[in-house]
Design a protein around this motif. Structure first.
Motif, PDB file in Angstrom:
ATOM      1  N   ASN A  26     -12.609  19.347 -19.634  1.00 56.58           N
ATOM      2  CA  ASN A  26     -12.621  20.789 -19.727  1.00 56.58           C
ATOM      3  C   ASN A  26     -13.557  20.610 -21.486  1.00 56.58           C
ATOM      4  O   ASN A  26     -14.543  20.850 -21.663  1.00 56.58           O
ATOM      5  N   PHE A  61     -19.211  30.214 -18.938  1.00 48.81           N
ATOM      6  CA  PHE A  61     -18.076  29.991 -19.243  1.00 48.81           C
ATOM      7  C   PHE A  61     -17.275  31.525 -18.498  1.00 48.81           C
ATOM      8  O   PHE A  61     -15.705  31.651 -17.936  1.00 48.81           O
ATOM      9  N   ARG A  80     -16.992  32.447 -15.223  1.00 46.49           N
ATOM     10  CA  ARG A  80     -15.456  31.506 -14.392  1.00 46.49           C
ATOM     11  C   ARG A  80     -14.428  31.334 -14.734  1.00 46.49           C
ATOM     12  O   ARG A  80     -13.132  31.045 -14.553  1.00 46.49           O
ATOM     13  N   ASP A 110     -13.096  31.285 -17.631  1.00 47.86           N
ATOM     14  CA  ASP A 110     -13.072  31.085 -18.781  1.00 47.86           C
ATOM     15  C   ASP A 110     -12.464  31.242 -20.194  1.00 47.86           C
ATOM     16  O   ASP A 110     -13.851  31.241 -21.020  1.00 47.86           O
ATOM     17  N   TYR A 135     -13.033  28.530 -23.324  1.00 52.18           N
ATOM     18  CA  TYR A 135     -14.639  28.425 -23.913  1.00 52.18           C
ATOM     19  C   TYR A 135     -15.413  29.525 -23.978  1.00 52.18           C
ATOM     20  O   TYR A 135     -16.036  29.433 -24.747  1.00 52.18           O
TER      21      TYR A 135
END
Length: 589
Positions: free
Chosen positions: A85, A117, A120, A122, A125
């Motif tokens: 990642n 990101f 997603r 995330d 990040y």
């Protein structure tokens, strides 16, 4: 022919550089061997440091991409998903680390990655993207947006957990440094206390984070904590074999002792810092700053010859220091010159050269005022930027609310053909939506009002501070005049042959004006700022009020003594009393 040969050589170098980037470099093999024996978290830190070194070395974009691909292959082979990642993040954003790109293009790279990101989910990040956008905004002096993105980054990092982000120490330290130069010391302490509980990002930050924490405590005048963390800085630097930071810590410790009045201990430590750095070309600033502090200590001991010696040394070292652009370097250099003027003022005052002492006091005052103006402008710009961001966020929320209303209306049109229960449900939803909009508008207005109130209060506090400093400098100026008067009275007792000195002093006294018209205008402006335009309001209420009466009213408001008012207005004490009586009668107080 010679020019063609040079061009050929340049093409050869470029060609060799590009072709060598396509080959696996030896240093990458070394890094991969190191990563093979590391824990997953240490792999991420080591990889981050390696990628940082590639940027510092200005490796081409193709070269960086090649190395990242090799690291991605190894992470896949090891089955290390966190490292995969991390490498993937740098593959997506590698173009944004090219210093040749315009700042807005760099920000666009990270903003695009942030959207990637975020879609997603995330958080880690997404937060890192916010962090790098904040770094770029700060470098462009867009401080409001910089702090906004760093605040978003911290919010996401906290949601993920600092312990789950191996390179977190690097992010915390940069954000702490940015807050430090805006005097947000409590925030710095919070960030650095979190950082010292995390694995060090590299050896330099392992030492520097304790020093940064000490500086924040010193700014808050919590000197016991300052001394503790400076000693930790020194001990850690010595333990890792660092040859620079021990002396930086020792010098900073000496400055704390100087602040505490422990002059002999301070002199010993500052001499160590100066002796270590005086001949080191990379560190003329450290030696320069130590020299001016040493000069100030010798002044405490009455050693005027030593004071002058170290003043000269600091001047010579300052010629080796170039002009610098970053805010922290500007603040550091201005602090040196403030100390420089202050030491020279004390030196000439101790030697009873009052004219020269006044000259350096004037330089000190001007630089101090200039520094305050620069800092206030930065603070004001920061407040304005934050206000703009709040306005933008409120506008975005309004647009989202508008889109939501349109969507709701469409649902209502579709639902009109349905059951009455569905229609009632939609009506209820619209009412709640309107209520939410009202709350949103009210919240927006409250935020704007609070920001404006905070800015006004900050300006009022600063105006009071500047007015107090102005009156203090005026008192020192008056003391100089009194000193001249005292010297004249002493010289009058001497024989006639010494009357030339008396004439000189009388000429000096005649040339000193306690307050010029420009000084009065400046004083009136500062007084109005500190007392909410009281003089303007007074003039509005009493149109026949004279300029002299305005000045008397302001000085009375500042609790200035009758004798001091007489000096400042150039009249007798009796005239002051009569003028005061007439003024009070006129304004009925």
């Amino acid at each position: 022919m010679k020019e063609y040969f040079i061009i050929f050589c340049l093409y050869f170098v470029v060609f060799f550089h590009n072709t060598s980037a396509a080959q696996q470099p030896d240093e990458l093999e070394t890094v991969i061997l190191e990563l093979d024996s590391e824990t997953p978290s240490r792999r991420i830190i080591r990889t981050s440091r390696y990628i940082d070194s590639l940027r510092e070395s200005q490796v081409s974009l193709a070269g960086v991409g090649y190395r990242l691909e090799k690291l991605h292959q190894k992470a896949s082979l090891w089955g290390d998903q966190p490292l995969l990642n991390h490498v993937r993040f740098h593959q997506i954003t590698k173009k944004g680390f090219q210093s040749a790109l315009p700042p807005e293009d760099i920000i666009a790279v990270f903003d695009s990655a942030r959207t990637y990101f975020q879609n997603r989910n995330d958080q880690r990040y997404t937060g890192v993207c916010h962090y790098y956008i904040g770094v770029q905004r700060y470098e462009q002096k867009q401080y409001g947006e910089a702090f906004y993105h760093h605040a978003k980054a911290l919010e996401l990092f906290e949601a993920v957990g600092f312990d789950n982000i191996p390179e977190m120490g690097k992010y915390l330290h940069v954000m702490a440094i940015n807050n430090l130069y805006f005097h947000n010391n409590s925030k710095v302490i919070k960030l650095m206390r979190a950082a010292i509980n995390l694995p060090p990002y590299n050896r330099n930050l392992d030492v520097q984070r304790f020093n940064t924490l000490a500086v924040a405590y010193q700014n808050l005048n919590q000197l016991d904590s300052t001394i503790y963390y400076l000693k930790r800085t020194r001990d850690i630097a010595v333990s890792i074999g660092n040859n620079t930071w021990p002396y930086i810590a020792v010098g900073n410790l000496g400055r704390v002792y100087l602040k505490q009045g422990r002059h002999r201990e301070a002199l010993k430590l500052l001499m160590q810092e100066y002796m270590h750095n005086q001949h080191k070309k990379p560190h003329p600033i450290l030696a320069r700053n130590a020299a001016i502090e040493i000069a100030s200590i010798w002044g405490k001991f009455g050693r005027n010859d030593s004071v002058l010696h170290y003043l000269r040394i600091s001047e010579n070292l300052n010629t080796l220091v170039g002009n610098t652009e970053p805010m922290w370097k500007q603040q550091r250099d201005k602090q040196f010159f403030l100390n420089y003027y202050r030491v020279y003022h004390d030196y000439y005052k101790a030697r009873n050269y009052m004219a020269m002492a006044y000259t350096y006091l004037d330089s000190l005052t001007r630089l101090s005022n200039e520094t305050n103006v620069i800092y206030n402008k930065a603070e004001t710009k920061l407040a304005e930027d934050r206000l703009k961001i709040q306005q933008q966020l409120a506008d975005i929320s309004e647009q989202q609310a508008e889109k939501e209303r349109i969507r709701t209306r469409l649902q209502f049109i579709i639902g009109i053909v349905g059951l009455i229960a569905v229609i009632l449900s939609l009506l209820y939803y619209l009412l709640r939506l309107k209520h939410s909009k009202d709350l949103l508008i009210a919240k927006k207005e409250r935020q704007i009002q609070l920001a404006l109130q905070e800015r006004t209060e900050m300006q009022l506090v600063q105006a009071n501070i500047e007015l107090d400093e102005y009156m203090q400098h005026l008192q020192e100026k008056s003391n100089l005049v009194e000193s001249f008067r005292h010297q004249i009275e002493e010289l009058r007792k001497l024989p006639d042959l010494e009357n030339q000195q008396l004439d000189d002093l009388i000429n000096q006294l005649a040339n000193i004006k306690l307050l010029t018209p420009d000084d009065w205008n400046d004083f009136r402006k500062r007084f109005n700022q500190a007392f909410a335009g009281e003089l303007d309001q007074l003039k509005l209420n009493y149109g026949d009020l004279t300029v002299a009466e305005e000045r008397l009213y302001a000085l009375e408001k500042m609790n200035v003594s009758t004798s001091q008012i007489a000096w400042m207005l150039g009249i007798s004490k009796e005239s002051v009393r009569k003028a005061r009586y007439r003024l009070r009668k006129k304004i009925q107080v």
